[in-house]
Design an enzyme around this catalytic site. Structure first.
Site, mmCIF file in Angstrom:
data_model
loop_
_atom_site.group_PDB
_atom_site.id
_atom_site.type_symbol
_atom_site.label_atom_id
_atom_site.label_comp_id
_atom_site.label_asym_id
_atom_site.label_seq_id
_atom_site.Cartn_x
_atom_site.Cartn_y
_atom_site.Cartn_z
ATOM 1 C CE LYS A 73 -56.644 -6.662 1.562
ATOM 2 N NZ LYS A 73 -57.824 -6.773 3.129
ATOM 3 C CG ASP A 109 -60.621 -10.034 5.345
ATOM 4 O OD1 ASP A 109 -59.907 -8.999 6.237
ATOM 5 O OD2 ASP A 109 -60.131 -9.923 4.070
HETATM 6 P P1 NAD Z 1 -63.396 1.039 5.286
HETATM 7 O O1 NAD Z 1 -62.435 2.170 4.897
HETATM 8 O O2 NAD Z 1 -63.576 -0.050 3.743
HETATM 9 O O3 NAD Z 1 -65.101 0.951 5.948
HETATM 10 C C1 NAD Z 1 -65.466 1.805 6.602
HETATM 11 C C2 NAD Z 1 -66.814 1.897 7.015
HETATM 12 O O4 NAD Z 1 -67.289 3.028 8.358
HETATM 13 C C3 NAD Z 1 -67.500 2.713 6.573
HETATM 14 O O5 NAD Z 1 -69.076 1.682 6.578
HETATM 15 C C4 NAD Z 1 -67.848 3.803 6.591
HETATM 16 O O6 NAD Z 1 -69.508 4.407 6.152
HETATM 17 C C5 NAD Z 1 -68.462 3.281 7.904
HETATM 18 N N1 NAD Z 1 -68.092 4.928 9.171
HETATM 19 C C6 NAD Z 1 -66.434 5.666 9.106
HETATM 20 N N2 NAD Z 1 -66.639 7.039 10.082
HETATM 21 C C7 NAD Z 1 -67.971 6.025 10.638
HETATM 22 C C8 NAD Z 1 -68.839 6.925 11.621
HETATM 23 N N3 NAD Z 1 -68.108 7.189 11.986
HETATM 24 N N4 NAD Z 1 -69.763 6.055 12.181
HETATM 25 C C9 NAD Z 1 -70.467 4.990 11.364
HETATM 26 N N5 NAD Z 1 -70.168 4.656 10.391
HETATM 27 C C10 NAD Z 1 -68.774 5.276 10.035
HETATM 28 O O7 NAD Z 1 -62.606 0.393 6.232
HETATM 29 P P2 NAD Z 1 -62.411 -1.368 6.547
HETATM 30 O O8 NAD Z 1 -60.996 -1.371 5.613
HETATM 31 O O9 NAD Z 1 -63.740 -2.211 6.544
HETATM 32 O O10 NAD Z 1 -62.154 -1.240 8.131
HETATM 33 C C11 NAD Z 1 -62.985 -1.351 9.327
HETATM 34 C C12 NAD Z 1 -62.602 -1.744 10.480
HETATM 35 O O11 NAD Z 1 -62.645 -2.748 10.168
HETATM 36 C C13 NAD Z 1 -60.904 -0.579 10.950
HETATM 37 O O12 NAD Z 1 -61.347 -0.268 12.722
HETATM 38 C C14 NAD Z 1 -60.166 -2.103 10.594
HETATM 39 O O13 NAD Z 1 -59.379 -1.755 11.402
HETATM 40 C C15 NAD Z 1 -60.804 -3.467 10.434
HETATM 41 N N6 NAD Z 1 -60.822 -4.290 10.254
HETATM 42 C C16 NAD Z 1 -60.436 -6.087 10.849
HETATM 43 C C17 NAD Z 1 -60.523 -6.826 10.638
HETATM 44 C C18 NAD Z 1 -60.417 -7.742 11.699
HETATM 45 O O14 NAD Z 1 -59.819 -9.192 10.581
HETATM 46 N N7 NAD Z 1 -60.559 -7.856 12.755
HETATM 47 C C19 NAD Z 1 -59.511 -7.019 9.031
HETATM 48 C C20 NAD Z 1 -60.036 -6.252 7.735
HETATM 49 C C21 NAD Z 1 -60.539 -4.534 9.086
#
Ligand code: NAD
Length: 289
Positions: A73, A109
């Site tokens: 990306k 997104d």
């Molecule tokens: P990422 O790895 O880019 O970001 C992770 C985030 O979670 C960071 O802010 C990190 O600090 C935080 N984090 C991790 N463990 C934590 C904890 N124990 N306590 C508090 N904060 C914590 O991940 P991402 O790609 O942003 O994905 C995050 C979630 O969003 C995932 O569940 C993913 O499946 C979901 N997602 C959903 C959609 C959708 O369309 N619904 C799209 C993208 C991602």
């Protein structure tokens, strides 16, 4: 298949790695057939260093566009001829549209998140938001909501490597969308979180908390933070209903929703960019049953 794929059929694709598990080919090919569009959709395993060659192929094959997934990306964003405002601010692209040889990068997104709320009767315009998280999903939501007129966004994240990204997002948005006040706080500051949620219209979890295998994890430990007029949204879609969403519903929040709708609408937003049409999402869901 023999009747669908002809000499005139245009190609569209998903690029990234891995892509073998992706549901996109099935959903797009269903939608093309539904709308009688002469396209076919494939998934190609592309690593970051292969991005320039993949973009050359998009131009060479005159593809209408491609979806982009991890880990490509950010790399794709560096090579676009033009970027949407959100893709430029974030520096990431999940949808490439080929406008007669000019490759335009978008990120859908955040659009999907906003659209999903709208489908539930909530407009982010003028709203005060608390967004937990600073990763990919969180940043996309923060940027799109700021572009779409949210009044303020309070970002909470643990002091992990993502925290600096929250600060960088706040700094960029202070220039790009000065009417939206963006502040960053340490998630460990529970009193501040309580205060900000008490003043907010919308609370979003955009972290990994609650996602399998951490179903028991919720960042809202004090359930008294939920009030009936608070809108609660989670980006996590596996499980479909996180502990946070479940507890918000139990506390009587007027709207508490999981991440499935955002996922659906971010895909539909890409389809609209390619075709100008609404993806037949309900029909596809029915077809799958
Ligand atoms: P990422 O790895 O880019 O970001 C992770 C985030 O979670 C960071 O802010 C990190 O600090 C935080 N984090 C991790 N463990 C934590 C904890 N124990 N306590 C508090 N904060 C914590 O991940 P991402 O790609 O942003 O994905 C995050 C979630 O969003 C995932 O569940 C993913 O499946 C979901 N997602 C959903 C959609 C959708 O369309 N619904 C799209 C993208 C991602």
């Amino acid at each position: 298949m023999e009747q669908r794929i002809k000499g005139t059929t245009g190609l569209m694709a998903l690029i990234g790695s891995p892509v073998g598990h992706s549901g996109s080919p099935a959903m797009y090919n269903f939608s093309f057939r539904y709308h009688n569009l002469d396209y076919a959709y494939m998934a190609f395993d592309i690593k970051e260093d292969q991005v320039p060659a993949a973009l050359d192929a998009i131009r060479l094959f005159k593809m209408r566009g491609a979806n982009v997934t991890m880990p490509c990306k950010n790399e794709v964003a560096k090579h676009m001829d033009e970027l949407s405002p959100a893709a430029r601010i974030i520096g990431a692209v999940n949808t490439i549209v080929n406008e007669d040889g000019k490759l335009v990068g978008h990120i859908t997104d955040g659009i999907g998140f906003v659209r999903n709320l709208k489908e539930h009767g909530v407009d982010v315009k003028g709203k005060k938001m608390v967004v937990l998280g600073a990763g990919g999903a969180a940043t996309a939501i923060q940027v799109q909501c700021a572009l779409d007129g949210a009044e303020s966004i309070s970002i909470f994240n643990p002091k992990d490597p993502f925290f600096a990204r929250a600060e960088s997002t706040a700094e960029k948005l202070s220039k790009e969308t000065p009417d939206c006040k963006v502040s960053v706080f340490d998630l460990a500051d529970e009193a501040k979180l309580k205060e900000e949620v008490a003043n907010a219209d919308i609370l979003v979890n955009a972290t990994l908390a609650g996602m399998k295998p951490h179903e028991e994890l919720t960042l809202i430990k004090d359930k008294s933070m939920f009030r009936p007029d608070l809108v609660v949204a989670d980006v996590v879609y596996n499980p479909a209903e996180t502990r946070m969403v479940k507890e918000a519903k139990e506390a009587g929040c007027k709207l508490a929703i999981g991440g499935k709708g955002m996922l659906l609408w971010q895909g539909a937003a890409a389809y609209k960019l390619y075709t100008g049409l609404e993806m037949p999402t309900a029909e596809y869901q029915k077809f799958q049953e």
